[in-house]
Design a protein around this motif. Structure first.
Motif, PDB file in Angstrom:
ATOM      1  N   ALA A  10      23.548  64.372  50.152  1.00 39.12           N
ATOM      2  CA  ALA A  10      23.629  65.752  50.659  1.00 39.12           C
ATOM      3  C   ALA A  10      22.322  66.138  51.359  1.00 39.12           C
ATOM      4  O   ALA A  10      22.333  66.830  52.394  1.00 39.12           O
ATOM      5  CB  ALA A  10      23.938  66.714  49.519  1.00 39.12           C
ATOM      6  N   VAL A  11      21.204  65.691  50.807  1.00 39.23           N
ATOM      7  CA  VAL A  11      19.910  65.965  51.453  1.00 39.23           C
ATOM      8  C   VAL A  11      19.885  65.323  52.844  1.00 39.23           C
ATOM      9  O   VAL A  11      19.461  65.951  53.833  1.00 39.23           O
ATOM     10  CB  VAL A  11      18.751  65.428  50.575  1.00 39.23           C
ATOM     11  CG1 VAL A  11      17.412  65.594  51.297  1.00 39.23           C
ATOM     12  CG2 VAL A  11      18.725  66.140  49.233  1.00 39.23           C
ATOM     13  N   ASN A  12      20.359  64.085  52.926  1.00 35.12           N
ATOM     14  CA  ASN A  12      20.365  63.392  54.227  1.00 35.12           C
ATOM     15  C   ASN A  12      21.314  64.072  55.213  1.00 35.12           C
ATOM     16  O   ASN A  12      21.041  64.120  56.413  1.00 35.12           O
ATOM     17  CB  ASN A  12      20.746  61.921  54.035  1.00 35.12           C
ATOM     18  CG  ASN A  12      19.623  61.151  53.341  1.00 35.12           C
ATOM     19  OD1 ASN A  12      18.451  61.546  53.431  1.00 35.12           O
ATOM     20  ND2 ASN A  12      19.964  60.100  52.638  1.00 35.12           N
ATOM     21  N   LEU A  13      22.431  64.599  54.702  1.00 37.15           N
ATOM     22  CA  LEU A  13      23.351  65.347  55.569  1.00 37.15           C
ATOM     23  C   LEU A  13      22.650  66.568  56.170  1.00 37.15           C
ATOM     24  O   LEU A  13      22.808  66.879  57.359  1.00 37.15           O
ATOM     25  CB  LEU A  13      24.543  65.841  54.757  1.00 37.15           C
ATOM     26  CG  LEU A  13      25.857  65.071  54.844  1.00 37.15           C
ATOM     27  CD1 LEU A  13      26.895  65.727  53.934  1.00 37.15           C
ATOM     28  CD2 LEU A  13      26.373  65.041  56.284  1.00 37.15           C
ATOM     29  N   ALA A  14      21.874  67.247  55.311  1.00 41.99           N
ATOM     30  CA  ALA A  14      21.148  68.432  55.792  1.00 41.99           C
ATOM     31  C   ALA A  14      20.153  68.044  56.886  1.00 41.99           C
ATOM     32  O   ALA A  14      19.990  68.758  57.888  1.00 41.99           O
ATOM     33  CB  ALA A  14      20.430  69.109  54.625  1.00 41.99           C
ATOM     34  N   ALA A  15      19.504  66.879  56.698  1.00 38.14           N
ATOM     35  CA  ALA A  15      18.536  66.436  57.714  1.00 38.14           C
ATOM     36  C   ALA A  15      19.235  66.084  59.021  1.00 38.14           C
ATOM     37  O   ALA A  15      18.720  66.366  60.118  1.00 38.14           O
ATOM     38  CB  ALA A  15      17.766  65.223  57.184  1.00 38.14           C
ATOM     39  N   ALA A  16      20.432  65.505  58.902  1.00 37.25           N
ATOM     40  CA  ALA A  16      21.152  65.063  60.104  1.00 37.25           C
ATOM     41  C   ALA A  16      21.845  66.210  60.834  1.00 37.25           C
ATOM     42  O   ALA A  16      22.173  66.082  62.019  1.00 37.25           O
ATOM     43  CB  ALA A  16      22.185  63.997  59.712  1.00 37.25           C
ATOM     44  N   HIS A  17      22.107  67.319  60.122  1.00 38.02           N
ATOM     45  CA  HIS A  17      22.849  68.443  60.717  1.00 38.02           C
ATOM     46  C   HIS A  17      22.093  69.755  60.494  1.00 38.02           C
ATOM     47  O   HIS A  17      22.500  70.589  59.670  1.00 38.02           O
ATOM     48  CB  HIS A  17      24.255  68.526  60.108  1.00 38.02           C
ATOM     49  CG  HIS A  17      25.053  67.286  60.306  1.00 38.02           C
ATOM     50  ND1 HIS A  17      25.715  67.006  61.485  1.00 38.02           N
ATOM     51  CD2 HIS A  17      25.269  66.224  59.496  1.00 38.02           C
ATOM     52  CE1 HIS A  17      26.319  65.836  61.382  1.00 38.02           C
ATOM     53  NE2 HIS A  17      26.062  65.329  60.188  1.00 38.02           N
ATOM     54  N   PRO A  18      20.993  69.948  61.216  1.00 36.91           N
ATOM     55  CA  PRO A  18      20.178  71.148  60.979  1.00 36.91           C
ATOM     56  C   PRO A  18      20.913  72.454  61.298  1.00 36.91           C
ATOM     57  O   PRO A  18      20.494  73.527  60.845  1.00 36.91           O
ATOM     58  CB  PRO A  18      18.981  70.955  61.922  1.00 36.91           C
ATOM     59  CG  PRO A  18      19.370  69.874  62.868  1.00 36.91           C
ATOM     60  CD  PRO A  18      20.420  69.055  62.217  1.00 36.91           C
ATOM     61  N   ASP A  19      22.025  72.369  62.042  1.00 38.15           N
ATOM     62  CA  ASP A  19      22.808  73.567  62.373  1.00 38.15           C
ATOM     63  C   ASP A  19      23.731  73.986  61.222  1.00 38.15           C
ATOM     64  O   ASP A  19      24.314  75.064  61.270  1.00 38.15           O
ATOM     65  CB  ASP A  19      23.667  73.291  63.618  1.00 38.15           C
ATOM     66  CG  ASP A  19      24.514  72.032  63.449  1.00 38.15           C
ATOM     67  OD1 ASP A  19      23.986  71.041  62.902  1.00 38.15           O
ATOM     68  OD2 ASP A  19      25.703  72.051  63.825  1.00 38.15           O
ATOM     69  N   ARG A  20      23.901  73.128  60.191  1.00 38.66           N
ATOM     70  CA  ARG A  20      24.795  73.432  59.081  1.00 38.66           C
ATOM     71  C   ARG A  20      23.992  73.818  57.833  1.00 38.66           C
ATOM     72  O   ARG A  20      22.887  73.316  57.616  1.00 38.66           O
ATOM     73  CB  ARG A  20      25.654  72.199  58.712  1.00 38.66           C
ATOM     74  CG  ARG A  20      26.466  71.640  59.847  1.00 38.66           C
ATOM     75  CD  ARG A  20      27.632  72.533  60.211  1.00 38.66           C
ATOM     76  NE  ARG A  20      28.574  72.692  59.101  1.00 38.66           N
ATOM     77  CZ  ARG A  20      29.495  73.660  59.055  1.00 38.66           C
ATOM     78  NH1 ARG A  20      29.585  74.550  60.035  1.00 38.66           N
ATOM     79  NH2 ARG A  20      30.317  73.752  58.031  1.00 38.66           N
ATOM     80  N   LYS A  21      24.575  74.714  57.024  1.00 43.90           N
ATOM     81  CA  LYS A  21      23.981  75.000  55.701  1.00 43.90           C
ATOM     82  C   LYS A  21      24.642  74.050  54.702  1.00 43.90           C
ATOM     83  O   LYS A  21      25.833  74.179  54.412  1.00 43.90           O
ATOM     84  CB  LYS A  21      24.246  76.448  55.317  1.00 43.90           C
ATOM     85  CG  LYS A  21      23.501  77.425  56.204  1.00 43.90           C
ATOM     86  CD  LYS A  21      23.838  78.856  55.879  1.00 43.90           C
ATOM     87  CE  LYS A  21      22.990  79.768  56.742  1.00 43.90           C
ATOM     88  NZ  LYS A  21      23.572  81.108  56.916  1.00 43.90           N
TER      89      LYS A  21
END
Ligand code: SF4
Length: 380
Positions: free
Chosen positions: A121-132
């Motif tokens: 989930a942390v990596n997802l946040a890094a890959a998609h800065p436009d998403r919360k």
């Protein structure tokens, strides 16, 4: 299979059960704390291998089951937002809240994802800065270290779009609450081995001393559980109340110091409501103030959502060892694993789900109704 078969050996299991029968001179009620232990006991018929003096009751140790209904509703409210990617382990997706489960929400288009590690989930946040990106952080002391690591890592990487919806629970305050309840029946505990692998055994010493109750830290295989019961019964018969470690192959007295430091750094103790049981003081973990930028409950203002359980559900009494799942009028009728009404049916580790899966619809009346899954080396 090495490291498994030797803990499922049929003749050794029967020897241990016979030793329990020799040791027990009167009735004793023993609670296994963890849902994984409940599952093994019901699956292998361990409780039915024991002499009639020994009753095993099933504690509130299934993390999915004890997550409060309003926490599920809070998850639902957050995951419904179009700007949110909501991440969870798969076992939480089918847990029903007041307005359905997360899987149904996903089928209606919400961005709900199954992850295999909080760091995904942390990596997802890094890959998609436009998403919360929000991670659903629940469970006992066992899952607290990786969940703490995810929040710590997000802060270190300055990922302001990552947050965690935290609803962690702690075992020792729950055991104390059970022992201090006026209707308590529990005389000895089989402690949860994996929790102690993280936290060690020292937290249990004052409970055992104060309440003069045996606490035997126990593993999850049939022979672990039978040995745990034997050690507990020997203490009970001798009038002792001490902590013993049956699960020495995984548990050290000090636990895992690095994991404990991480939990201490990221979380602080708080009051927590347990599904089916109710509020227990100082029985939960929440994020410390330093990590509030990653606290989903604050960011999405969902703390006020309150709900109540179906009136028919007696899971609170099941989790306190006062009733068995088949005592519930809804068991196997309105309430099944496909249509769970309460805490103990929502996950396969819950007592009601285990009884349903292994055909425990009533107490056995004849020896022919005592089906056991064969232990290794036992006649089929
Ligand atoms: S069978 Fe369902 S309704 Fe009954 S106690 Fe178990 S979870 Fe609750």
């Amino acid at each position: 299979m090495r490291f498994l078969d030797e803990y499922r050996d049929g003749p050794a299991a029967r020897k241990l059960a016979a030793a329990v029968a020799r040791a027990a001179t009167r009735p004793w009620t023993i609670m296994e704390v963890c849902g994984g232990q409940t599952h093994t006991i019901v699956k292998y018929g361990i409780d039915r291998l024991l002499p009639p003096e020994i009753e095993l009751v099933h504690g509130p140790g299934c993390p999915v089951c004890v997550t409060a209904l309003e926490t599920i509703d809070r998850a639902h409210a957050i995951a419904s937002r179009p700007d949110v990617t909501f991440c969870s382990f798969g076992d939480m997706l089918r847990v029903p809240g007041s307005r359905g489960d997360l899987l149904q929400l996903k089928s209606r288009g919400a961005d709900v994802r199954v992850v295999y590690s909080p760091l995904d989930a942390v990596n997802l946040a890094a890959a998609h800065p436009d998403r919360k990106v929000v991670f659903f952080a629940i469970g006992f002391e066992t899952t607290a270290p990786p969940n703490a690591m995810a929040v710590w890592m997000a802060r270190k990487r300055n990922l302001r779009n990552f947050s965690a919806l935290v609803s962690h629970v702690l075992v020792p305050p729950m055991m104390t609450a059970l022992l201090e309840a006026p209707d308590n029946r529990v005389q000895g505990f089989l402690g949860a081995g994996h929790v102690c692998a993280v936290m060690g055994t020292s937290e249990y010493e004052p409970i055992a001393r104060r309440h003069r109750v045996p606490i035997v830290v126990t593993g999850f295989e049939p022979l672990d559980l039978l040995e745990g019961v034997l050690r507990t019964v020997r203490q009970l018969e001798a009038g002792e109340g001490a902590v013993e470690n049956q699960y020495a192959r995984a548990v050290r007295p000090e636990g895992n110091p690095a994991s404990r430091r991480l939990i201490e750094d990221v979380f602080e103790v708080c009051d927590r409501k347990w599904r089916g049981v109710g509020p227990i003081p100082a029985s939960g973990l929440r994020l410390r103030d330093e990590y509030r930028a990653h606290d989903a409950e604050r960011l999405f203002a969902v703390a006020d959502i309150e709900t109540s359980e179906p009136a028919v559900c007696i899971s609170g009494q099941v989790l306190k060892g006062l009733k068995k799942p088949h005592d519930c009028p809804a068991f196997g009728k309105e309430c099944t694993p496909q249509t769970p009404l309460g805490a103990t049916m929502v996950s396969s580790e819950g007592a009601c789900a285990a009884y349903h899966a292994y055909g425990r619809h009533h107490e056995p009346r004849t020896a022919r109704e005592l089906p056991l899954l064969p232990l290794a080396g036992a006649p089929a």
